[in-house]
Design an enzyme around this catalytic site. Structure first.
Site, PDB file in Angstrom:
ATOM      1  N   LEU A 136       0.838  -1.203   0.000  1.00 18.07           N
ATOM      2  CA  LEU A 136       0.000   0.000   0.000  1.00 18.07           C
ATOM      3  C   LEU A 136       0.877   1.258   0.000  1.00 18.07           C
ATOM      4  CD1 LEU A 136      -2.858   1.266   0.217  1.00 18.07           C
ATOM      5  CD2 LEU A 136      -2.626   1.129   2.706  1.00 18.07           C
ATOM      6  N   TRP A 167       8.602   0.009   1.705  1.00 19.13           N
ATOM      7  CA  TRP A 167       8.477  -0.558   3.053  1.00 19.13           C
ATOM      8  C   TRP A 167       7.629  -1.821   3.080  1.00 19.13           C
ATOM      9  CZ3 TRP A 167      12.099   0.524   6.080  1.00 19.13           C
ATOM     10  CH2 TRP A 167      12.631   1.808   6.150  1.00 19.13           C
ATOM     11  N   MET A 342      18.498  -0.174  33.188  1.00 14.70           N
ATOM     12  CA  MET A 342      18.755  -0.985  34.381  1.00 14.70           C
ATOM     13  C   MET A 342      19.865  -1.999  34.162  1.00 14.70           C
ATOM     14  SD  MET A 342      14.874  -1.447  35.737  1.00 14.70           S
ATOM     15  CE  MET A 342      15.349  -1.750  37.450  1.00 14.70           C
ATOM     16  N   GLU A 368       1.657   0.668  10.462  1.00 15.69           N
ATOM     17  CA  GLU A 368       0.254   0.443  10.845  1.00 15.69           C
ATOM     18  C   GLU A 368      -0.336   1.659  11.535  1.00 15.69           C
ATOM     19  OE1 GLU A 368      -1.214  -2.103   9.848  1.00 15.69           O
ATOM     20  OE2 GLU A 368       0.355  -3.562   9.446  1.00 15.69           O
TER      21      GLU A 368
END
Ligand SMILES: Cc1cc2nc3c(=O)[nH]c(=O)nc-3n(C[C@H](O)[C@H](O)[C@H](O)COP(=O)(O)OP(=O)(O)OC[C@H]3O[C@@H](n4cnc5c(N)ncnc54)[C@H](O)[C@@H]3O)c2cc1C
Length: 401
Positions: A136, A167, A342, A368
């Site tokens: 698309l 893409w 961390m 999306e």
């Protein structure tokens, strides 16, 4: 004495699930732990999609899992969501592969295809014997696909398509491409064999995210098709946008998996690593970070489960998918980044997953529907005032890739 909670679950999440739902989740988890976890860091390092897992995932019914018939598993929306959560605990690229094959390629054939097309493609796609991709987006038409420039011209029973798509996940290894193009009759969808003369797909490289998956630029140079290659029930841009809703639904579950894995790595690391003669997890700031992760992951899980229950009841609206996608991707990327801190310096090596997840999630927040576009969709739902003028938005109250 404090109760020790196993993993991240603070809300007895399993009590909200049926036996079948837990079974799907646990089977997928086992597959991911045995097959993806051992290889994914190397795949990420090498920028390699693990093609060897395509057939085994097909055997387990991962492709088109929520479709009925045609060799598909017929899962509920919640079962499908629990599956994608486990896939993305492994890696966003693996979940994305299953999403493309299922929501973006099998679903349009299932929803908009002829019976002949369904029989021809779906059983083989369910096994992973035929791979699909979904074209698309274009170089100059991303958030607003109504601006697409790919053109399909009819000549009797023949069609000729020309244009560029960008893409496009899996295109270089796919057998068929669902291509969306402008025609004199409006936007239409076509099943384009990737072996057709004039079709080329070139992987986009190098990438800093989604390294264990493939995205391509596609060129269509006068590709010849017949009327039998057109999806007969796909008329207008609503058709591809409906497919996107399917894939977005998988994302709002999937990213919880990436967040869970990041949290678990941070918890294990800080329990075992000592500084100032104590485990890092014993310090208040470390505990606060872990607690915030537990709060957000559990809330994200409840959003996902509720969204799934709405979908199973046939009540889910596109704006609610935007709500879940925006919230859960935002939650997951924050947690992956916090988990990285961390781990100190070790967190930037390839030995630990949080930074890989964080990088992947940079892409997930873009495809999306970007964070911004989902914000505008929700903003429109709240105010009834569209903040952008696209014809796409006006048509559906929804947008976008
Ligand atoms: C890893 C990956 C996989 C993908 N897979 C596929 C695929 O399989 N098939 C496919 O067709 N496409 C795919 N895409 C394309 C993806 O859907 C697009 O990248 C996405 O829609 C954004 O389009 P763009 O990249 O052209 O950005 P643009 O649309 O150019 O947007 C750039 C920035 O501007 C912002 N912006 C745009 N319009 C507005 C506005 N009105 N208001 C405020 N901000 C705005 C965006 O939110 C973004 O931050 C994939 C992309 C990636 C990165």
């Amino acid at each position: 004495m404090a109760i020790k909670f196993k993993g991240v679950d603070f809300i007895e999440f399993d009590t909200l699930l049926t036996d079948d739902e837990r079974l799907v989740r646990d089977n997928t988890r086992k597959f991911i732990e045995e097959n993806i976890v051992p290889i994914i860091e190397l795949c990420n390092r090498e920028g390699r999609f693990p093609k060897e897992l395509i057939a085994p995932m097909g055997e387990l019914g991962f492709y088109g899992a929520s479709l009925e018939g045609y060799g598909c598993a017929g899962m509920s929306a919640v079962e499908y969501g629990l599956m994608t959560q486990e896939l993305e605990r492994g890696d966003s690229g693996v979940r994305s592969f299953v999403s493309v094959q299922s929501g973006l390629c099998m679903y349009p054939i299932y929803a908009f295809g002829s019976e002949e097309q369904k029989e021809k493609y779906l059983p083989k796609m369910a096994k992973g014997e035929i791979l699909g991709c979904f074209g698309l987006t274009e170089p100059d038409a991303g958030s607003d696909p109504a601006g697409m420039q790919t053109i399909a011209r009819r000549d009797g029973e023949q069609w000729t398509i020309s244009g560029t798509k960008r893409w496009i996940g899996l295109a270089s290894i796919a057998d068929i491409a669902v291509i969306w193009a402008k025609t004199d009759e409006g936007v239409r969808g076509f099943l384009v064999p990737t072996s057709a003369p004039g079709f080329t797909a070139t992987p986009i490289q190098p990438k800093l995210a989604m390294r264990a998956s493939i995205q391509c630029e596609i060129h269509l140079d006068n590709v010849r098709l017949t009327e039998a290659d057109r999806l007969p029930l796909a008329t207008g841009l609503t058709a591809p946008l409906t497919c996107l809703d399917e894939a977005r639904y998988g994302i709002l579950w999937g990213v919880v998996g990436a967040a869970r894995d990041s949290y678990q790595v941070a918890l294990d690391y800080t329990l075992n690593r000592h500084q100032f003669n104590r485990p890092i997890a014993s310090f208040q700031i470390a505990q606060q970070k872990l607690v915030n992760m537990v709060l957000e992951i559990n809330k994200g899980l409840l959003v996902a489960l509720h969204t799934g229950r709405l979908k199973d009841a046939g009540m889910l609206r596109p704006e609610q998918i935007s709500f879940g996608k925006l919230n859960n991707v935002r939650m997951a990327i924050d947690i992956a980044r916090e988990a990285r801190t961390m781990l100190g310096g070790n967190g930037i090596t390839l030995d630990y997953s949080p930074m890989r997840h964080a990088n992947n999630l940079e892409a997930v927040r873009t495809y999306e529907g970007t964070d911004e576009i989902h914000t505008l969709i929700i903003g429109r739902a709240i105010t009834d005032l569209p903040a952008f003028e696209s014809g796409t938005v006006a048509r559906r109250g929804c947008q976008v890739t």
